[in-house]
Design a protein around this motif. Structure first.
Motif, PDB file in Angstrom:
ATOM      1  N   ALA A   1       0.831  -1.211   0.000  1.00 66.32           N
ATOM      2  CA  ALA A   1       0.000   0.000   0.000  1.00 66.32           C
ATOM      3  C   ALA A   1       0.862   1.257   0.000  1.00 66.32           C
ATOM      4  N   GLY A   2       1.893   1.285   0.812  1.00 73.52           N
ATOM      5  CA  GLY A   2       2.769   2.457   0.853  1.00 73.52           C
ATOM      6  C   GLY A   2       3.518   2.662  -0.443  1.00 73.52           C
ATOM      7  N   SER A   3       3.979   1.565  -1.048  1.00 77.47           N
ATOM      8  CA  SER A   3       4.700   1.679  -2.318  1.00 77.47           C
ATOM      9  C   SER A   3       3.782   2.143  -3.440  1.00 77.47           C
ATOM     10  N   LEU A   4       2.594   1.542  -3.527  1.00 84.29           N
ATOM     11  CA  LEU A   4       1.655   1.961  -4.570  1.00 84.29           C
ATOM     12  C   LEU A   4       1.262   3.425  -4.398  1.00 84.29           C
ATOM     13  N   ALA A   5       1.011   3.833  -3.160  1.00 78.16           N
ATOM     14  CA  ALA A   5       0.629   5.230  -2.923  1.00 78.16           C
ATOM     15  C   ALA A   5       1.787   6.171  -3.257  1.00 78.16           C
ATOM     16  N   SER A   6       3.006   5.780  -2.909  1.00 74.80           N
ATOM     17  CA  SER A   6       4.161   6.632  -3.212  1.00 74.80           C
ATOM     18  C   SER A   6       4.372   6.776  -4.714  1.00 74.80           C
ATOM     19  N   PHE A   7       4.305   5.669  -5.441  1.00 74.25           N
ATOM     20  CA  PHE A   7       4.494   5.739  -6.890  1.00 74.25           C
ATOM     21  C   PHE A   7       3.366   6.512  -7.563  1.00 74.25           C
ATOM     22  N   SER A   8       2.153   6.344  -7.073  1.00 71.91           N
ATOM     23  CA  SER A   8       1.030   7.085  -7.633  1.00 71.91           C
ATOM     24  C   SER A   8       1.179   8.586  -7.360  1.00 71.91           C
ATOM     25  N   ALA A   9       1.635   8.927  -6.157  1.00 74.45           N
ATOM     26  CA  ALA A   9       1.836  10.339  -5.827  1.00 74.45           C
ATOM     27  C   ALA A   9       2.984  10.934  -6.649  1.00 74.45           C
ATOM     28  N   LEU A  10       4.036  10.154  -6.854  1.00 78.39           N
ATOM     29  CA  LEU A  10       5.146  10.650  -7.678  1.00 78.39           C
ATOM     30  C   LEU A  10       4.701  10.908  -9.113  1.00 78.39           C
ATOM     31  N   SER A  11       3.843  10.045  -9.642  1.00 76.07           N
ATOM     32  CA  SER A  11       3.358  10.281 -11.004  1.00 76.07           C
ATOM     33  C   SER A  11       2.410  11.473 -11.055  1.00 76.07           C
ATOM     34  N   GLN A  12       1.723  11.736  -9.952  1.00 74.42           N
ATOM     35  CA  GLN A  12       0.796  12.869  -9.914  1.00 74.42           C
ATOM     36  C   GLN A  12       1.537  14.197  -9.763  1.00 74.42           C
ATOM     37  N   LEU A  13       2.801  14.168  -9.377  1.00 71.86           N
ATOM     38  CA  LEU A  13       3.586  15.403  -9.281  1.00 71.86           C
ATOM     39  C   LEU A  13       3.790  16.061 -10.645  1.00 71.86           C
ATOM     40  N   SER A  14       3.599  15.306 -11.723  1.00 75.71           N
ATOM     41  CA  SER A  14       3.771  15.861 -13.064  1.00 75.71           C
ATOM     42  C   SER A  14       2.670  16.847 -13.442  1.00 75.71           C
TER      43      SER A  14
END
Length: 139
Positions: free
Chosen positions: A16-29
């Motif tokens: 859950a933490g990894s998926l949320a982190s990767f999703s948030a990193l992609s949303q930074l764009s």
């Protein structure tokens, strides 16, 4: 006692933490196109990174400042909040948000099952395992 392995909680928290982190990193764009989505991504990163970090090391002062990470209901509500913050974007981000929401509901429900014991990293430094345990009687 419980027959649920602590490894299941560890794997769920890491996923859950990894998926949320990767999703948030992609949303930074979305910095230039949608600034509110960018801000939500920053808040999501701030909530998701400690979930992964807590599976390896428990900082001594985190319980004082963010005690919701140390209970099933707190972690569940955090995952539900993360799913709402990251539900912006394409189909993959919506699927990740749905998985985070389901994990959050599962953690919240586990809080009310008394036979499931909390993992070791949910206990703050120096606390006892049971509430009624007479480890050191202080007079």
């Amino acid at each position: 006692m419980s027959n649920v392995s602590p490894q299941i909680f560890k794997a769920t928290n890491l996923a859950a933490g990894s998926l949320a982190s990767f999703s948030a990193l992609s949303q930074l764009s979305y910095l230039l196109t949608d600034f509110p989505a960018f801000l939500k991504a920053i808040f999501a990163l701030g909530l998701a990174i400690p979930i992964v970090y807590l599976e390896f090391k428990v900082p001594p002062n985190l319980y004082r400042f963010a005690s919701f990470y140390f209970s099933f209901i707190g972690r569940g509500l955090c995952l539900i909040l993360l799913s709402l913050l990251l539900s912006y974007g394409g189909a993959l981000k919506i699927i990740i948000s749905l998985l985070l929401f389901v994990a959050g509901i599962a953690f919240t429900v586990v809080e009310f099952i008394p036979s499931i014991q909390e993992p070791d990293n949910f206990r703050p430094e120096g606390s006892s395992i049971a509430v009624g345990e007479d480890a050191d009687d202080i007079i």
